[in-house]
Every structure is written in structure tokens, then in C-alpha cells.
Design an enzyme around this catalytic site. Structure first.
Site, mmCIF file in Angstrom:
data_model
loop_
_atom_site.group_PDB
_atom_site.id
_atom_site.type_symbol
_atom_site.label_atom_id
_atom_site.label_comp_id
_atom_site.label_asym_id
_atom_site.label_seq_id
_atom_site.Cartn_x
_atom_site.Cartn_y
_atom_site.Cartn_z
ATOM 1 N N HIS A 65 3.174 -18.578 0.706
ATOM 2 C CA HIS A 65 1.857 -19.180 0.437
ATOM 3 C C HIS A 65 1.575 -19.260 -1.068
ATOM 4 O O HIS A 65 1.868 -18.341 -1.822
ATOM 5 C CB HIS A 65 0.746 -18.464 1.207
ATOM 6 C CG HIS A 65 0.362 -17.095 0.750
ATOM 7 N ND1 HIS A 65 -0.596 -16.871 -0.230
ATOM 8 C CD2 HIS A 65 0.749 -15.866 1.158
ATOM 9 C CE1 HIS A 65 -0.768 -15.574 -0.396
ATOM 10 N NE2 HIS A 65 0.047 -14.933 0.431
ATOM 11 N N ASP A 177 0.759 -12.351 -5.610
ATOM 12 C CA ASP A 177 0.524 -12.510 -4.179
ATOM 13 C C ASP A 177 -0.191 -13.856 -3.996
ATOM 14 O O ASP A 177 -1.402 -13.939 -4.226
ATOM 15 C CB ASP A 177 -0.333 -11.354 -3.657
ATOM 16 C CG ASP A 177 -0.686 -11.483 -2.190
ATOM 17 O OD1 ASP A 177 -0.148 -12.367 -1.510
ATOM 18 O OD2 ASP A 177 -1.529 -10.689 -1.726
ATOM 19 N N GLU A 209 -3.449 -18.959 3.147
ATOM 20 C CA GLU A 209 -3.001 -17.745 3.841
ATOM 21 C C GLU A 209 -4.056 -16.660 3.737
ATOM 22 O O GLU A 209 -4.308 -15.916 4.695
ATOM 23 C CB GLU A 209 -1.676 -17.265 3.237
ATOM 24 C CG GLU A 209 -1.002 -16.133 3.997
ATOM 25 C CD GLU A 209 -1.397 -14.739 3.534
ATOM 26 O OE1 GLU A 209 -0.935 -13.760 4.140
ATOM 27 O OE2 GLU A 209 -2.188 -14.616 2.557
ATOM 28 N N GLU A 210 -4.688 -16.560 2.565
ATOM 29 C CA GLU A 210 -5.674 -15.508 2.332
ATOM 30 C C GLU A 210 -6.949 -15.693 3.153
ATOM 31 O O GLU A 210 -7.771 -14.790 3.247
ATOM 32 C CB GLU A 210 -6.028 -15.435 0.837
ATOM 33 C CG GLU A 210 -4.863 -15.111 -0.086
ATOM 34 C CD GLU A 210 -4.382 -13.677 0.031
ATOM 35 O OE1 GLU A 210 -4.984 -12.891 0.807
ATOM 36 O OE2 GLU A 210 -3.389 -13.331 -0.639
ATOM 37 N N ASP A 232 6.555 -13.009 1.510
ATOM 38 C CA ASP A 232 5.292 -12.554 0.937
ATOM 39 C C ASP A 232 5.580 -11.355 0.044
ATOM 40 O O ASP A 232 6.744 -11.046 -0.234
ATOM 41 C CB ASP A 232 4.299 -12.192 2.057
ATOM 42 C CG ASP A 232 2.860 -12.478 1.674
ATOM 43 O OD1 ASP A 232 2.427 -12.025 0.579
ATOM 44 O OD2 ASP A 232 2.145 -13.135 2.456
ATOM 45 N N HIS A 319 -3.583 -7.419 -5.079
ATOM 46 C CA HIS A 319 -4.959 -7.934 -5.120
ATOM 47 C C HIS A 319 -5.725 -7.378 -6.326
ATOM 48 O O HIS A 319 -6.892 -6.988 -6.213
ATOM 49 C CB HIS A 319 -5.702 -7.645 -3.812
ATOM 50 C CG HIS A 319 -5.366 -8.609 -2.727
ATOM 51 N ND1 HIS A 319 -6.220 -8.908 -1.690
ATOM 52 C CD2 HIS A 319 -4.258 -9.362 -2.507
ATOM 53 C CE1 HIS A 319 -5.654 -9.801 -0.881
ATOM 54 N NE2 HIS A 319 -4.453 -10.077 -1.358
#
EC number: 3.2.1.4
Length: 352
Positions: A65, A177, A209-210, A232, A319
Site C-alpha cells: 500500500h 509504512d 489500506e490505513e 507491509d 506510525h
């Protein structure tokens, strides 16, 4: 990693792609993949799909992603201070004091996330976990009317996009990410030896995706693959406070992680391991006893089911604005996937 691959990674990390606003990074991916893919297209959802050998009846899908977590303009007060919502899952405490960019129609607007100084916080405020509603963005505007000349409700926001290399070939940046995964699947497509390719290989930079694995769901439906591998990031546990008994032993620089568990097709998993060992590609194993929260889940249950695997790049400080990966792991992941796709024959049986 050659100079073209490194330049592509740098451009990905310097390009904004908060979930739902991935358009700029789509252009970067399309420009790069047109050099070696037989076809490149973007679907209505925004997924960028590059394919080699599209006429082959057996289809393999690689998915990473390209969206990153971000923020979105929610409210502008009379003094020109900007309040925001989250796009994706933030630890609010890491946002305080960050430099940000608001991506407005008139161009990028720099700003900073502000909060009441620690000197003025009450004892209760100091103990409390900060809330997003107590933070604001200051772009230097003197009033609401001045701020709204450039900024609109719904404009996306990212933490300042900057990357830096550290010792031992490690890289820090926001958005690793999962621009890491997007880079891996595109680079794997480039590294495939066309003389060994017996299937149609689709590399997809998936979107949103998130927000719930949305792009993987729509792109997998369109491609209808027989085999799928998602790429990922995963939690590196080789730093303080990480519990190996809960998360496994995952180290930076020791290779990509191949996941085993009920959501992964056992034949795909074993083929990935065999390919890694046959080509002297370092790898690590990890267990997942339930749904992984990655594109692999959406691909696995597409249509009548897909033989699915999951490869992850170890990542520290996920994150956050300073996510860390090893460039060696990234490079090895791309090579592993390229050799994996080359190994697939239409006669292979991936039924468990």
C-alpha cells in the site's frame, strides 16, 4: 540497490500520500513502472497496477500500500489557527511540536503543530494523555479570513516529509509504512527475469489500506489472481520495551519476515522459504494466529479465495515521524519476491 531503485525510493518518501489523497505518489509510481512494465494503469479507486506478461492465464498479484497516515483540516478559528482530524492511527503524543505541510489547491502550506507550553500546564494536564482537540496547526496566519485564502476544510496534511540515513544502512522517515511495501512490489517486478516468467505478474500500489484494506479489496477483485503476496511493515522487536514473547524476535538487517499462520496459504509460505534458501536470501519467520490487519487479509478472501502470503519489512517506531527500516531488508525483500514469481509454473498446485 542500484541508483534507479534508490532514486525511486527517495521520490516515494518525499511525495505526500495520506489515505484518500494518494494522487501525487501515483504519478511517481506510474512514471517509474512505465520503464519496464508491459502495461500500467490506475483504476477508479486509485490503485496503480503494473503488469508484466499480461497474456499469461496464471495470475500472481504483489501488493504494497502506498498510502500513509496523515491529518485533515477540520476547523479554522477566528485567529487563523487550524484544527484537524486524524487520517489513520496516530499516537497523539508524537504530534506535538511537529512540522507539517497542508497540501492545498494553491500549493503546499508549511506549519507547525502547537500546544500550550509545559510551563502553563496544570498538574492534571501534565498527567493526562494529550487529546487531538487540544492541538492546533499554526501557519502564521493573522486571522481566519487570511488562513482561508489558502486553506480549505478537508485539505490533507502530512508530517514534514524528510528521510535520513543512519549507521548500518538504516533509514528513517515518515511514511515507511508502507511506501516500503509499495517500493518492494514495484522493484520486484523490475527485477524479474523475463525469460523465466511463466505467469502474469501484477504489482499493485494499493490505496487506503490505513482506512480498512480498501484498495487491496478492489484491485484483487479486478485482477482475480490465483496467488497473492502482500508486503507491509512489521514491528521490529530489537529495541527497548518491545516484548519478544508477545511479538516474536524480529531484527533490523536480518532479512524480510515471512509470516506463518492460518491466514497464509501453507504452500505459498513454503515456496517463499524454499526460494529464500535456494538463493541465499536472508529471512526471518513470524507467527500470526489471527487476522493480520494487512492487505493479505483482503486478498485472501477475494472472490472464491486466493493462495496468499505475507512478507513484512521490520520497522521500528511505526506510525511515527521517525519510522526506521534497514535498506538491506528492503533490498532482500524485492529480490525474494522476484525469484518467487520466477519459480511459479502454471502447473503448480497451491490448494492447501
Amino acid at each position: 540497490m542500484d541508483s534507479d531503485a534508490r532514486e525511486f525510493l527517495t521520490r516515494l518518501l518525499e511525495t505526500p500520500s495520506p489515505s484518500g489523497y494518494e494522487r501525487p505518489v501515483q504519478d511517481v509510481i506510474r512514471e517509474y513502472t512505465k520503464r519496464f512494465a508491459d502495461e500500467v494503469k490506475t483504476d477508479f479507486h486509485g490503485n496503480v497496477i503494473a503488469v508484466r506478461n499480461p497474456a499469461a492465464p496464471f495470475r500472481v498479484m504483489l501488493a504494497g500500500h502506498c498510502d500513509q497516515i496523515g491529518l485533515i483540516v477540520q476547523y479554522i478559528d477566528d485567529d487563523g489557527f487550524i484544527y484537524f482530524q486524524s487520517i489513520g492511527g496516530w499516537d497523539v503524543s508524537v504530534l506535538i511540536g511537529q512540522r507539517v505541510t497542508i497540501w492545498s489547491d494553491s500549493g503546499p502550506i508549511p506549519g507547525v503543530i502547537g500546544r500550550k507550553p509545559i510551563h502553563l500546564l496544570s498538574e492534571e494536564e501534565r498527567k493526562a494523555v494529550p487529546k487531538m482537540k487540544d492541538l492546533w496547526i499554526d501557519i502564521g496566519a493573522a486571522s481566519k479570513s487570511e488562513a482561508t485564502q489558502k486553506v480549505r476544510i478537508g485539505d490533507p496534511i502530512t508530517i514534514e516529509l524528510a528521510s535520513r540515513e543512519l549507521w548500518n544502512n538504516r533509514l528513517i522517515s515518515s511514511g515507511l509504512d508502507d511506501k516500503s511495501g509499495a517500493w518492494v512490489v514495484i522493484e520486484a517486478l523490475r527485477r524479474i527475469d523475463g525469460n523465466k516468467l511463466q505467469s502474469a505478474c501484477y504489482s499493485v500500489a494499493t490505496v487506503q489500506e490505513e482506512l480498512g484494506l480498501r484498495g487491496a479489496r478492489t484491485s484483487a477483485f479486478g485482477i482475480d489472481p490465483h496467488v497473492g503476496v502482500a508486503v507491509d511493515v512489521t514491528f521490529a522487536t530489537d529495541c527497548p520495551s518491545m516484548e519478544k514473547k508477545e511479538e516474536g524476535e524480529i531484527k533490523l538487517g536480518k532479512g524480510p519476515v515471512i509470516y506463518r499462520g492460518p491466514n497464509m496459504n501453507p504452500r505459498v509460505v513454503e515456496r517463499l522459504i524454499q526460494v529464500a534458501e535456494a538463493n541465499n536470501i536472508p529471512y526471518q519467520l513470524a507467527a500470526a494466529g489471527k487476522a493480520t490487519g494487512t492487505d493479505a487479509n483482503a486478498i485472501q478472501v477475494n472472490r472464491a479465495g486466493v493462495a496468499t502470503g505475507l512478507i513484512s519489512v521490520p520497522n521500528r517506531y511505526m506510525h511515527s515521524p521517525v519510522e526506521m527500516i534497514s535498506l538491506d531488508d528492503l533490498d532482500a525483500a524485492a529480490t525474494l519476491l522476484a525469484r518467487f514469481v520466477e519459480s511459479i509454473s502454471p502447473q503448480d498446485d497451491f490448494v492447501p
